[in-house]
Design a protein around this motif. Structure first.
Motif, PDB file in Angstrom:
ATOM      1  N   SER A  52      -9.109   3.455  -3.428  1.00  0.00           N
ATOM      2  CA  SER A  52      -9.670   3.429  -4.778  1.00  0.00           C
ATOM      3  C   SER A  52     -10.596   4.613  -5.018  1.00  0.00           C
ATOM      4  O   SER A  52     -10.560   5.243  -6.084  1.00  0.00           O
ATOM      5  CB  SER A  52     -10.421   2.110  -5.008  1.00  0.00           C
ATOM      6  OG  SER A  52     -11.415   1.914  -4.011  1.00  0.00           O
TER       7      SER A  52
ATOM      8  N   PHE B 187       1.434   2.872  -3.368  1.00  0.00           N
ATOM      9  CA  PHE B 187       0.109   3.281  -3.808  1.00  0.00           C
ATOM     10  C   PHE B 187      -0.259   4.620  -3.166  1.00  0.00           C
ATOM     11  O   PHE B 187      -0.769   5.532  -3.822  1.00  0.00           O
ATOM     12  CB  PHE B 187      -0.877   2.188  -3.412  1.00  0.00           C
ATOM     13  CG  PHE B 187      -2.282   2.394  -3.908  1.00  0.00           C
ATOM     14  CD1 PHE B 187      -2.550   2.716  -5.223  1.00  0.00           C
ATOM     15  CD2 PHE B 187      -3.356   2.242  -3.039  1.00  0.00           C
ATOM     16  CE1 PHE B 187      -3.843   2.897  -5.673  1.00  0.00           C
ATOM     17  CE2 PHE B 187      -4.652   2.411  -3.483  1.00  0.00           C
ATOM     18  CZ  PHE B 187      -4.898   2.743  -4.798  1.00  0.00           C
TER      19      PHE B 187
ATOM     20  N   PHE C 173      -1.612  -1.429  -6.639  1.00  0.00           N
ATOM     21  CA  PHE C 173      -3.013  -1.642  -6.294  1.00  0.00           C
ATOM     22  C   PHE C 173      -3.486  -3.017  -6.755  1.00  0.00           C
ATOM     23  O   PHE C 173      -4.181  -3.733  -6.033  1.00  0.00           O
ATOM     24  CB  PHE C 173      -3.855  -0.544  -6.943  1.00  0.00           C
ATOM     25  CG  PHE C 173      -5.274  -0.500  -6.465  1.00  0.00           C
ATOM     26  CD1 PHE C 173      -5.572  -0.499  -5.126  1.00  0.00           C
ATOM     27  CD2 PHE C 173      -6.321  -0.440  -7.371  1.00  0.00           C
ATOM     28  CE1 PHE C 173      -6.887  -0.451  -4.678  1.00  0.00           C
ATOM     29  CE2 PHE C 173      -7.628  -0.396  -6.944  1.00  0.00           C
ATOM     30  CZ  PHE C 173      -7.917  -0.396  -5.592  1.00  0.00           C
TER      31      PHE C 173
ATOM     32  N   ALA D  34       0.818  -1.221   0.000  1.00  0.00           N
ATOM     33  CA  ALA D  34       0.000   0.000   0.000  1.00  0.00           C
ATOM     34  C   ALA D  34       0.845   1.262   0.000  1.00  0.00           C
ATOM     35  O   ALA D  34       0.374   2.320  -0.427  1.00  0.00           O
ATOM     36  CB  ALA D  34      -0.930  -0.001   1.215  1.00  0.00           C
TER      37      ALA D  34
END
Length: 207
Positions: free
Chosen positions: A36, A7, A150, A4
């Motif tokens: 997201s 991201f 992701f 993560a």
């Protein structure tokens, strides 16, 4: 957390490119806490911000949390009503998957859940803020594989459930429905439809 982090870095860089300050970027990650949805919202961000559209997009993308909440609430017998509300605020795909895996082998306790979400939440907020500071130094995130982070997260989560009944049927139904909707109408709706199709397939498979 390792998957993560890049991201979140990418999210922070994108937020600053859209004109958000470092404080606003960190506040968004702390209050929204939905990777997201944050990416999709930033993709449509402009000045002035289209608040109604942003709210609708966030709702559609995060509608899967209704299903995830219903699933994990079955295992929260040791949680007080207030603790359940707090737990659901911090519920994301990763913490849901780990909570479900824990419940499959042992009792899900508030202490375990707090330890799980606490580190993940802090890592997400801090990494997005750092991304706002240094993200623009990375000229091509794809060259480092950041754009795949992701996808990698969700592949790992999916594989973790491979031993569950109806796994193959659920994955095929979810992926097929999401792909079809994306081809016909690209956008966040494919996420909600894929989730609903997967749940329906799972319900049929385990009966």
């Amino acid at each position: 957390m390792a998957a993560a982090t890049p991201f979140a870095f990418l999210l922070g860089a994108l937020a600053t490119d859209k004109g958000l300050s470092t404080l606003e970027t960190g506040s968004m990650s702390a209050l929204v806490f939905a990777g997201s949805a944050q990416f999709i919202v930033l993709d449509t961000w402009q000045s002035p911000a289209p608040w109604l559209l942003i709210g609708l997009v966030t709702f559609v993308v995060n509608f899967r949390h209704v299903f995830m909440s219903a699933s994990v609430l079955r295992h929260m017998g040791a949680f007080s009503p207030g603790a359940r509300c707090a737990a659901l605020f911090f519920l994301v795909d990763e913490t849901w998957a780990f909570a479900e895996a824990r419940a499959a082998r042992d009792r899900l306790t508030p202490a375990y859940y707090a330890g799980l979400v606490g580190f993940f939440y802090l890592n997400w907020v801090v990494s997005s803020v750092l991304g706002a500071y240094v993200g623009r130094l990375i000229r091509d995130p794809r060259a480092y594989g950041f754009d795949f982070a992701f996808i990698a997260i969700f592949i790992g989560l999916i594989v973790g459930f491979r031993g569950r009944p109806g796994f193959v049927a659920t994955v095929i139904a979810s992926a097929g429905a999401a792909t079809l909707v994306h081809l016909l109408h690209p956008g966040p709706l494919s996420i909600a439809v894929g989730a609903a199709a997967g749940i329906l397939a799972a319900a049929i498979a385990v009966e």
